[in-house]
Every structure is written in structure tokens, then in C-alpha cells.
Design an enzyme around this catalytic site. Structure first.
Site, mmCIF file in Angstrom:
data_model
loop_
_atom_site.group_PDB
_atom_site.id
_atom_site.type_symbol
_atom_site.label_atom_id
_atom_site.label_comp_id
_atom_site.label_asym_id
_atom_site.label_seq_id
_atom_site.Cartn_x
_atom_site.Cartn_y
_atom_site.Cartn_z
ATOM 1 N N GLY A 100 0.838 -1.205 0.000
ATOM 2 C CA GLY A 100 0.000 0.000 0.000
ATOM 3 C C GLY A 100 0.867 1.246 0.000
ATOM 4 N N GLY A 130 2.656 3.744 1.376
ATOM 5 C CA GLY A 130 3.155 4.030 2.721
ATOM 6 C C GLY A 130 3.647 5.453 2.859
ATOM 7 N N ARG A 131 3.869 6.098 1.729
ATOM 8 C CA ARG A 131 4.361 7.484 1.816
ATOM 9 C C ARG A 131 3.882 8.303 0.622
ATOM 10 N NH1 ARG A 131 10.497 7.663 -0.226
ATOM 11 N NH2 ARG A 131 10.418 5.937 -1.689
ATOM 12 N N LYS A 160 4.467 12.141 -3.376
ATOM 13 C CA LYS A 160 5.296 11.055 -2.833
ATOM 14 C C LYS A 160 6.179 11.633 -1.732
ATOM 15 C CE LYS A 160 8.472 7.519 -4.666
ATOM 16 N NZ LYS A 160 8.986 6.927 -5.914
ATOM 17 N N ARG A 208 4.052 13.207 -8.462
ATOM 18 C CA ARG A 208 4.139 12.248 -9.562
ATOM 19 C C ARG A 208 2.836 12.263 -10.347
ATOM 20 N NH1 ARG A 208 6.155 6.280 -8.209
ATOM 21 N NH2 ARG A 208 4.298 6.164 -6.913
ATOM 22 N N ASP A 248 4.646 -4.870 -7.346
ATOM 23 C CA ASP A 248 4.010 -3.598 -6.975
ATOM 24 C C ASP A 248 4.605 -2.435 -7.756
ATOM 25 O OD1 ASP A 248 6.225 -4.455 -5.159
ATOM 26 O OD2 ASP A 248 6.114 -2.366 -4.528
ATOM 27 N N ASN A 249 5.696 -2.678 -8.454
ATOM 28 C CA ASN A 249 6.316 -1.622 -9.250
ATOM 29 C C ASN A 249 6.094 -1.826 -10.744
ATOM 30 O OD1 ASN A 249 7.196 -0.567 -6.858
ATOM 31 N ND2 ASN A 249 9.251 -1.432 -6.994
HETATM 32 P P1 AMP Z 1 9.215 0.954 -3.058
HETATM 33 O O1 AMP Z 1 10.477 0.246 -2.703
HETATM 34 O O2 AMP Z 1 9.342 2.431 -3.219
HETATM 35 O O3 AMP Z 1 8.486 0.321 -4.181
HETATM 36 O O4 AMP Z 1 8.277 0.800 -1.758
HETATM 37 C C1 AMP Z 1 7.809 -0.432 -1.297
HETATM 38 C C2 AMP Z 1 6.793 -0.210 -0.204
HETATM 39 O O5 AMP Z 1 7.375 0.444 0.907
HETATM 40 C C3 AMP Z 1 5.595 0.638 -0.595
HETATM 41 O O6 AMP Z 1 4.464 0.125 0.060
HETATM 42 C C4 AMP Z 1 5.965 1.996 -0.059
HETATM 43 O O7 AMP Z 1 4.835 2.782 0.180
HETATM 44 C C5 AMP Z 1 6.666 1.628 1.232
HETATM 45 N N1 AMP Z 1 7.608 2.659 1.664
HETATM 46 C C6 AMP Z 1 8.776 2.997 1.092
HETATM 47 N N2 AMP Z 1 9.387 3.985 1.756
HETATM 48 C C7 AMP Z 1 8.577 4.297 2.801
HETATM 49 C C8 AMP Z 1 8.644 5.248 3.871
HETATM 50 N N3 AMP Z 1 9.677 6.077 4.014
HETATM 51 N N4 AMP Z 1 7.616 5.281 4.746
HETATM 52 C C9 AMP Z 1 6.573 4.456 4.623
HETATM 53 N N5 AMP Z 1 6.451 3.539 3.650
HETATM 54 C C10 AMP Z 1 7.439 3.462 2.738
HETATM 55 MG MG MG Z 2 6.892 0.705 -5.140
#
Ligand code: AMP
Ligand code: MG
Length: 498
Positions: A100, A102-103, A123, A186, A262-263
């Protein structure tokens, strides 16, 4: 601790072009949670993409820098915003995880003057119910990096999410050390991911999955909404988009770095610029991400890993593919088998264009592979080798041909191949120059721009962005931006930037 004030939503920018809609928020509740951005201490505008803003129907001239900083930090919501965080899951390095936003916080879908719909997402906008142990924030370096890379990809003609703004927050985030915080805005055709479908499927609620599939088709593949089997239509459509996307990455030398499901966007846009990089020397085994220790997401593995990800999509869709699960599996397998051929076709078409070939011959793939093999063996620079061929006049012998026998015999075969097509040498030259970039975001140039920006000097960054805006301008005299790093880029490492 004082609780941060809620962002303002006072409609005080009535004439700046916002027209936000919220179709995603109309989906079943399991797919999102309403949550407002957490205001930041001292927003300062670092980058604003005015031309993109205009494309979206916004009027950036209506904002002072301070107003733009307030808008694109989440301190002041645009009129009509209904902020939500989206729910999704994903296979991360092979393992299923519930994730989900997260940020990231979606403000809504901006309707452009031409009737297109684009997600506007902040973001780094603060914690959400999906933050797990994360702080919901982002650091300035990685957000500027996403801005550079995504805008470069757009200019290269590769489908991608875009970057509208970067705002420094005036707050620190802790990533091994204290770093300046930032929010990136974004823009995406949508943020629907393979992981969104996985999440809906994992809930075991058929209605949620059906509605998500119908919505995804409506949003990205409206010509397929009448299909008798909507889930299968979605699988096929996403497969086609992903095959063509990954062929484009191979064409320009892009390594995504973290191809978890998820990406992977259903729209076929490149999404989630984390530890991505461009190859200098041609090397299918190139890995830059510090956490990708086994090369799962290496440059040359990307087509195969996208196939693996599409299999996860098919699995998630199984309950809708056929009432009988063994039959659903058979249908899924039959369709997934087409992916490889589809990718090969996209890849070969892209490389024919790089070599200036309009016609098709059976030996074309072998011709490309011979060239790539020569480049790999000699650790030749990928971009510059093709850029040299893009300028090469096949009617005159090349310097390199005389110096290197292996290249000479390849070039001879290429020159003969060119002579067997009816198009003129000039037409071939134009085709090559439109498909072989002269400029890519060289990793060392990106790092230099980020380092300067972190020290408040944006000049280096703006010069880089300017060069990257016209990557196929082979007449531009900017050799510093074409030179590979002096050490060949060996040991260059990227980080998830979270
Ligand atoms: P990503 O590696 O950017 O694809 O992120 C993978 C997951 O980690 C996603 O659910 C993001 O929303 C969450 N996430 C990444 N960085 C953070 C952060 N600083 N705080 C909260 N959630 C994060
Ligand atoms: Mg991601």
C-alpha cells in the site's frame, strides 16, 4: 508533541486550472483509505515542470513559488482534492507482501483540456495506514533523481510516469544519516499495479476483483471493455504493454532495479524510480541496486522477470478466468506463452530501427546479437556505440572498421544489409538518429547534479535537465554529457532511496 495542522483546502486557487475527479475512490473501500498529507515545516520549491503543468491544463504562472511550494508539499490542497492512500500488495524479490501507499498520497485525477485523466500523487507526503514502520517521508536526493530519470525517459520516448514538482520540506529525514526531506509530485496514467490486482485477489472477494478488472479496462483499455472474458482481456492487454515497455528499456539501456510486482503498472508506464540506472558499458549482467545481490533484476534479466510478474498477475486473476480452476490455469498458461514471442517481436523491431532497417530479413536478429556480443566482449559503451552507428555513413569506410577486425566484418554485413532495402541512406540515418539516443542520464552526471543540488546549487541540475530534454539531438555539442565515467562506472551502486 504538537499535532500538525490539517492542510488547507480553501479553494483559493480558482483560476489555475485544477479539475480533479475521483473515479478510483469510487471503487470498493478495501482498495484505499482516505488520508490527508501531513503538512511540512518550511516548503521550498526546488523544481517545477511548467510544461507538464500546462499539458495537464494547469496554469503555473498563477502561482508564486511559495504557492507552488505549498501546493506540491501537501500544505495546501488544490480545490476538489480528496486525498487517499491506495492499497496494494506485491511480490517483493519473489515473496508476497501486503504493501500500500506508505508514503504516497493521491490527490485525485486531473482532467486535461484534451480529456485525458492523470493521477496527481504526492510522494513523501507523510504517514498513511500503510506506512508499516516507515516514516512516510522521502529524501531530497532520491526525489530529484526520480525527477531527472523520469523526465529523461519521457524525452527518450519511453512510457513513464512523470514528475511535476519537487519541494524541499525544511525537515530532516533519517536514512542512515540525516538528509533533507522532500516531496515529489508524480503524474501517472494511473497508479494501478499488478500488486493492486494481487491485493484484490488475496482478499478473496470476487466482487472487489471484478470491479477492479472492469475499472482497469475502462481506464486503460476502453476498446476491450466489451470482452466476454474481461480478466483475460486485461491480462492480454497488460502483457502487450509490458512486452513493449521492457523492449524500450533494452533499447535505451535502462535498468529499473526493483521489478517487484508492486512496481509494475497496468498502464505500461515505467513506475517507481528507485535504484534504477543506465548501463554505460554493454553488459546484460549489469546490476546497480545495492540490495539486488543475486542479480534478480539485472539489465538482461528484465524481459524474463516481467514474464514472471505477468504470471503473478494471471494467478491473481484466476478466479475470474474460468469457473473451473484447472481450466483457468490452462487458459492463463496458453496466454502467458505468448509473452516471449511478443517481447521478441518488440525487441527486434526496436533494434531494427536502431540499425536503420525498415525492412525485415531472417538474419536481422543474428546481426543485432553479433553486434551486442562484440560490445559485451570489449565492454564497449552501449549508448555511444549506437550513437556512432547512428551517424555512420555506410558509403565510406569507418576508422573503427580499419582498427578492429571483428567490428569491421560486422559493419561489412550491416552495410550490405542496408544496401538490400529500398530506403535511401538519408532515411536510414534519420531512423537511426531517432532511435539511438545521443544523451542518456549518465549515472555520474546524475550524481554530480544531486550533490550540487543538495548544497543549494541548482545550476548543474538545470544544465543536465536541459541536455536530457533533447536526447536525440545528434548535432548538439555537449561531449561532457556523452562521456562514460572515467572508471567505466565499475562499482556504481544505487539505493532504494526510501
Ligand atoms: P518501493 O520500494 O518504493 O516500491 O516501496 C515499497 C513499499 O514500501 C511501498 O508500500 C511503499 O509505500 C513503502 N515505503 C517505502 N518507503 C517508505 C517510507 N519512508 N515510509 C513508509 N512507507 C514506505
Ligand atoms: Mg513501489
Amino acid at each position: 508533541m504538537t499535532f500538525p495542522a490539517a492542510p488547507l483546502n480553501d479553494g483559493s486557487f480558482p483560476h489555475d486550472g485544477w479539475r480533479l475527479e475521483h473515479t478510483y475512490a469510487g471503487l470498493p473501500a478495501a482498495l484505499a483509505t482516505a488520508v490527508a498529507p501531513t503538512p511540512v515545516r518550511e516548503p521550498r520549491l526546488v523544481l517545477l515542470n511548467r510544461s507538464l503543468a500546462r499539458t495537464l491544463g494547469l496554469r503555473p504562472e498563477a502561482w508564486t513559488d511559495a504557492e507552488a511550494a505549498a501546493l506540491f508539499s501537501g500544505n495546501r490542497l488544490p480545490p476538489g482534492a480528496q486525498p487517499i492512500a491506495q492499497a496494494y500488495a506485491g511480490h517483493q524479490y519473489g515473496h508476497f507482501t501486503v504493501l500500500g501507499d506508505g508514503r504516497a498520497i493521491l490527490l485525485g485525477e486531473q482532467m486535461t483540456p484534451s480529456g485525458e485523466r492523470f493521477d496527481v500523487q504526492l510522494k513523501g507526503a507523510g504517514p498513511t495506514p500503510y506506512s508499516r514502520r516507515g516514516d512516510g517521508r522521502a529524501a531530497l536526493g532520491p526525489m530529484v533523481r526520480e525527477y531527472i530519470l523520469s523526465e529523461a525517459m519521457h524525452a527518450l520516448g519511453v512510457p513513464t510516469t512523470r514528475s511535476l514538482a519537487v519541494v524541499a520540506t525544511g525537515e530532516e529525514v533519517w536514512r542512515q544519516e540525516a538528509q533533507p526531506g522532500a516531496v515529489l509530485t508524480r503524474i501517472a496514467s494511473s497508479h494501478l499495479r499488478v500488486g493492486t490486482v494481487e491485493w484484490a485477489s488475496a482478499r478473496g472477494d470476487r466482487d472487489v476483483l471484478e470491479r477492479l478488472v472492469a475499472y482497469s479496462l475502462q481506464r486503460h483499455f476502453p476498446d476491450r471493455t466489451d470482452s466476454p472474458n474481461p480478466a483475460l482481456a486485461l491480462l492480454d492487454a497488460v502483457m502487450e504493454r509490458q512486452a513493449s515497455l521492457v523492449a524500450e528499456w533494452m533499447r535505451v539501456g535502462f535498468v529499473h532495479g526493483v521489478l517487484n510486482t508492486d512496481n509494475v503498472a497496468l498502464s505500461g508506464e515505467t513506475i517507481d524510480y528507485g535504484p534504477c540506472a543506465f548501463v554505460d558499458a554493454y553488459d546484460p549482467a549489469a546490476v546497480f541496486s545495492s540490495i539486488d545481490r543475486h542479480g534478480r533484476y539485472a539489465f538482461g534479466r528484465q524481459p524474463a522477470i516481467l514474464g514472471w510478474n505477468l504470471t503473478r498477475l494471471a494467478e491473481a486473476l484466476l478466479p475470474l478466468l474460468h469457473a473451473d480452476i484447472p481450466q483457468a490455469v490452462a487458459v492463463a498458461e496458453e496466454h502467458l506463452e505468448r509473452y516471449e514471442g511478443r517481447f521478441e517481436a518488440c525487441w527486434l523491431a526496436a533494434f531494427r530501427r536502431k540499425l536503420g532497417l525498415f525492412t525485415e530479413e531472417a538474419g536481422d536478429a543474428a546481426l543485432v546479437h553479433r553486434l551486442l556480443g562484440w560490445m559485451e566482449q570489449g565492454k564497449r559503451d552501449y549508448t555511444n556505440t549506437f550513437a556512432a552507428l547512428a551517424k555512420d555513413d555506410p558509403r565510406v569506410p569507418s576508422v573503427r572498421e580499419r582498427a578492429e577486425e571483428a567490428f569491421g566484418s560486422w559493419r561489412q554485413a550491416w552495410v550490405e544489409r542496408l544496401a538490400r532495402q529500398p530506403q535511401s541512406p538519408e532515411e536510414s540515418l534519420r531512423l537511426r538518429q531517432a532511435n539511438c539516443p545521443a544523451f542518456i542520464p549518465r549515472n555520474h552526471q546524475v550524481e554530480a547534479a544531486l550533490a550540487a543540488a543538495e548544497h543549494g546549487d541548482l545550476g548543474v541540475l538545470h544544465r543536465l535537465l536541459d541536455v536530457l530534454a533533447t536526447p536525440y539531438d545528434h548535432t548538439r555539442d555537449a561531449p561532457a554529457y556523452q562521456a562514460p565515467p572515467q572508471d567505466g562506472g565499475v562499482g556504481y551502486r544505487t539505493f532504494c532511496g526510501t
